[in-house]
Design a protein around this motif. Structure first.
Motif, short mmCIF file in Angstrom:
data_model
loop_
_atom_site.label_atom_id
_atom_site.label_comp_id
_atom_site.label_asym_id
_atom_site.label_seq_id
_atom_site.Cartn_x
_atom_site.Cartn_y
_atom_site.Cartn_z
N GLU A 68 0.86 -1.18 0.00
CA GLU A 68 0.00 0.00 0.00
C GLU A 68 0.90 1.23 0.00
O GLU A 68 2.01 1.20 0.52
CB GLU A 68 -0.89 0.02 1.25
N HIS A 69 0.41 2.31 -0.58
CA HIS A 69 1.14 3.58 -0.53
C HIS A 69 0.32 4.59 0.24
O HIS A 69 -0.75 5.00 -0.21
CB HIS A 69 1.42 4.09 -1.95
N TRP A 70 0.82 4.98 1.41
CA TRP A 70 0.10 5.92 2.25
C TRP A 70 0.54 7.36 2.02
O TRP A 70 0.10 8.26 2.72
CB TRP A 70 0.29 5.55 3.72
N GLY A 71 1.42 7.58 1.06
CA GLY A 71 1.83 8.94 0.70
C GLY A 71 2.84 9.53 1.66
O GLY A 71 3.40 8.86 2.52
N TYR A 72 3.05 10.83 1.47
CA TYR A 72 3.99 11.57 2.32
C TYR A 72 3.27 11.98 3.60
O TYR A 72 2.13 12.46 3.56
CB TYR A 72 4.52 12.80 1.59
#
Length: 385
Positions: A262-266
């Motif tokens: 998953e990519h939770w962003g910055y």
């Protein structure tokens, strides 16, 4: 004339996250503090709101265009002439090399060079051992030999390499391990509950760069998922298109679409973000001294990282985490599996990491060491901080 301190940084954001406390300490001592870096209006606003001054310069971190480098040299030349800083603090590769070259040519009174890691250029040059390698060393050698300069190293491996290549004079360096972390902001946090509805979270908290080990992290996640591991593997960080090892948007979307990660962003609030994790993994290829791992240790998380310069300064194998061979996704997977399966070991390592962070990596210690470095340079000219 105002006493001016000028920081030249490779990215404005990293000044606010890594060196703002030093700037504030100097401001409180009556210094006029200036920061020069690539244009970033939002970050510049935060810097000026803190009572400091920001100057945009044409510093492209990833480019190697000769004309662009000449524009940077010209901008630094004009900025130095305009500000005439009593102290100059250069942070990271391009500021140290080009900023140090201009400082030496103009004879600025005192210069601090901060070696924060050697980056993708060095990793590439080290493999090739060709023209790029020789050119980098010649540039460093010229820049670091200013008549009144000190070079800050963050780990003994980088210092040993610079000493071996005679890049820095033997008595003109100091060791400051990392940039310090506020132990109140990054207070110890208990692990989140694990149950059938809430599997453990394995987190990669860094820019999405090949040199940070993101591909090894994803490879480990793929391997563990095939073995049936019940865990969420998450990337917390931004892409960095200026860096040649940036993974690219297509690759990121492919990984996310596959369901492997998953990519939770910055994350702006890293203490809260790290608190959502059960295990921190960053198998980087080489670091100066990674602040993200110090932050993870501070809040009380076990860590898996590569046995490379910088990372092994924060993680002691079998004490507060596990060290794995560099570029080895399978070994990374095995280390993750071990800590997911052994909660008692994970918790013991987390507690050891918190204690070590408080003892060795506080922001107060970092500020004191930085000011002592400034004091040493000023005393060489018969002045005081």
């Amino acid at each position: 004339m105002a006493r001016r301190l000028l920081f030249v940084v490779q990215e404005a954001l990293f000044f606010t996250t890594h060196r703002l406390p030093v700037g504030l300490a100097m401001r409180d001592r009556g210094w006029e503090v200036h920061v020069a870096g690539p244009a970033d209006p939002a970050v510049a606003a935060r810097i000026t709101a803190a009572g400091l001054y920001f100057h945009p310069i044409p510093l492209g971190r990833g480019g190697q265009n000769p004309l662009a480098e000449l524009r940077l040299l010209a901008a630094l030349f004009m900025l130095y002439l305009r500000l005439r800083p009593k102290l100059l603090h250069l942070v990271s590769i391009k500021p140290v090399i080009w900023g140090g070259l201009v400082a030496r040519l103009l004879g600025l009174p005192a210069v601090v060079h901060a070696i924060t890691g050697l980056g993708y250029l060095f990793i590439r040059a080290e493999r090739q051992r060709g023209l790029l390698h020789r050119t980098l060393f010649r540039l460093y050698r010229f820049a670091l030999r200013h008549r009144n300069a000190l070079t800050i190293f963050q780990n003994p491996d980088d210092l040993a390499m610079f000493a071996q290549e005679h890049l820095v004079p033997a008595d003109r360096w100091v060791m400051i391990r990392g940039c310090g972390v506020d132990m109140q902001v990054f207070a110890e946090r208990s692990e989140p509950l694990i149950d059938a509805a809430h599997p453990p979270v394995v987190m990669f908290p860094a820019r999405l760069l090949g040199d940070k080990g993101v591909r090894e992290f994803v490879a480990a996640a793929e391997n563990l998922r095939m073995e049936g591991a019940e865990a969420r593997f998450v990337l917390v960080g931004r892409r960095d298109p200026d860096n040649p090892t940036d993974i690219g948007e297509a690759q990121l979307q492919q990984w996310v679409a596959s369901g492997v990660v998953e990519h939770w962003g910055y994350a702006e609030d890293m203490p809260a973000m790290l608190a959502r994790a059960h295990l921190i993994v960053m198998p980087s290829y080489r670091e100066g001294l990674p602040r993200g791992l110090i932050e993870a240790a501070a809040i009380g998380r076990a860590i898996v990282t590569a046995d490379v310069p910088g990372c092994r300064e924060v993680v002691r194998h079998e004490v507060n985490g596990l060290l794995v061979p560099v570029r080895d996704g399978m070994a990374t997977a095995a280390a993750i599996r071990r800590l997911l399966d052994d909660a008692a070991l994970r918790h013991r390592m987390a507690a050891e990491g918190r204690a070590m962070a408080v003892r060795e990596f506080s922001v107060e210690g970092f500020v004191a060491a930085s000011l002592a470095t400034y004091e040493r340079l000023l005393q060489a000219r018969g002045e005081r901080l």
